[in-house]
Design an enzyme around this catalytic site. Structure first.
Site, short mmCIF file in Angstrom:
data_model
loop_
_atom_site.label_atom_id
_atom_site.label_comp_id
_atom_site.label_asym_id
_atom_site.label_seq_id
_atom_site.Cartn_x
_atom_site.Cartn_y
_atom_site.Cartn_z
N ASP A 129 0.86 -1.18 0.00
CA ASP A 129 0.00 0.00 0.00
C ASP A 129 0.90 1.23 0.00
O ASP A 129 1.73 1.41 0.88
CB ASP A 129 -0.89 -0.02 1.24
CG ASP A 129 -1.83 1.17 1.31
OD1 ASP A 129 -1.32 2.30 1.53
OD2 ASP A 129 -3.05 0.99 1.16
N GLY A 130 0.75 2.09 -1.02
CA GLY A 130 1.64 3.24 -1.16
C GLY A 130 1.62 4.18 0.02
O GLY A 130 2.66 4.69 0.45
N ASP A 147 0.53 8.28 -8.80
CA ASP A 147 -0.33 7.96 -9.93
C ASP A 147 -0.96 6.60 -9.65
O ASP A 147 -0.85 5.66 -10.44
CB ASP A 147 0.49 7.94 -11.23
CG ASP A 147 -0.39 7.82 -12.47
OD1 ASP A 147 -1.59 8.13 -12.37
OD2 ASP A 147 0.13 7.41 -13.52
#
Length: 274
Positions: A129-130, A147
């Site tokens: 998970d970014g 993005d």
């Protein structure tokens, strides 16, 4: 074989078999490959002739960070997709370490299809998970590119004040956050409020090159950007080593400061999306 006919057949098959449950699907034609989560949007696009070229205009606009960070030591990318930004930076920024964080292992499984280089000392692709990764593990990047999209759109956590605070804390002293927003996302005014609460007036938002997407730039350090003439001169100089025309990004950066700090702009966006 009639390649144009084969491409048309591939497109018809794609339209007849839409992606199920948000699974990534690759559309292959004679000249290009594209990544989709549904029939309405293209997540990534790759030219078969030049796999490292940035075909989609918003990706070229995101590379406008070079106007402020021409030689970053480390770039973190949230969202891999077809790897367009990762491949470009890997090829044209040979002294930069690139870490791409992608939450969907099915997307990462397509990296060979999209000619994304294997991991090495300069490139690492991480399944995570970014937002969590930036908060817990992300080192000190000079640039963070956001993005990240799923089938339903951008995950809510990537537009929260907590996420922007984590990015601000992680970035180097003059680091830069760049984020892609889809034009019809009704939450863009909210994202702007959250970014302003962290970066203050050090932000700009404008429409990306040849696209309907909005590109957000937010930076640490000095509140004021270089002059428009200085940014345009940098864009011309960068053209010697980058196959990019960053003049539009240079102009957009200056013009977008007013949009980013003008409450009327957020109201206009909200009105246009109702």
């Amino acid at each position: 074989m009639d390649h144009s006919h084969a491409s048309f057949d591939a497109y018809l098959e794609f339209l007849a078999t839409p992606p199920a449950s948000g699974a990534p699907v690759v559309l292959e034609t004679e000249h290009a490959l594209s990544l989709h989560f549904d029939l309405l949007a293209t997540q990534s696009f790759m030219s078969r002739h030049d796999p490292d070229r940035l075909v989609l205009g918003y990706t070229r606009t995101m590379m406008g960070f070079l106007l402020l960070q021409p030689a970053p030591t480390r770039i973190s990318m949230i969202g891999l997709g077809g790897g367009a930004l990762a491949k470009y930076c890997y090829r044209y920024l040979p002294h930069t370490r690139i870490v791409a964080i992608e939450i969907d292992p099915r997307v990462i499984a397509l990296r060979d299809t999209f000619h994304i280089p294997p991991d090495d000392e300069r490139l690492e692709v991480i399944c995570a998970d970014g937002a969590d990764y930036v908060r817990q593990h992300d080192g000190r990047p000079d640039v963070i590119l956001v993005d990240g999209f799923l089938a339903h759109g951008m995950p809510a956590q990537l537009g929260s004040a907590a996420f922007y605070e984590a990015c601000h804390a992680r970035l180097n002293g003059d680091g830069l956050l760049v984020a892609n927003f889809v034009e019809d996302d009704p939450h863009i005014p909210y994202y702007l409020e959250q970014v302003r609460s962290v970066f203050g007036k050090s932000l700009s938002i404008f429409v990306g090159e040849d696209s309907c997407n909005y590109t957000l730039f937010a930076w640490k350090g000095a509140t004021r950007l270089p002059s428009r003439d200085t940014l345009l001169a940098r864009a011309r100089a960068l053209a010697a080593t980058h196959p990019l025309n960053l003049r539009a990004a240079a102009r957009g950066l200056k013009q977008g400061i007013r949009h980013a700090t003008d409450g009327a702009f957020g109201q206009k966006l909200a009105g246009s999306q109702n």
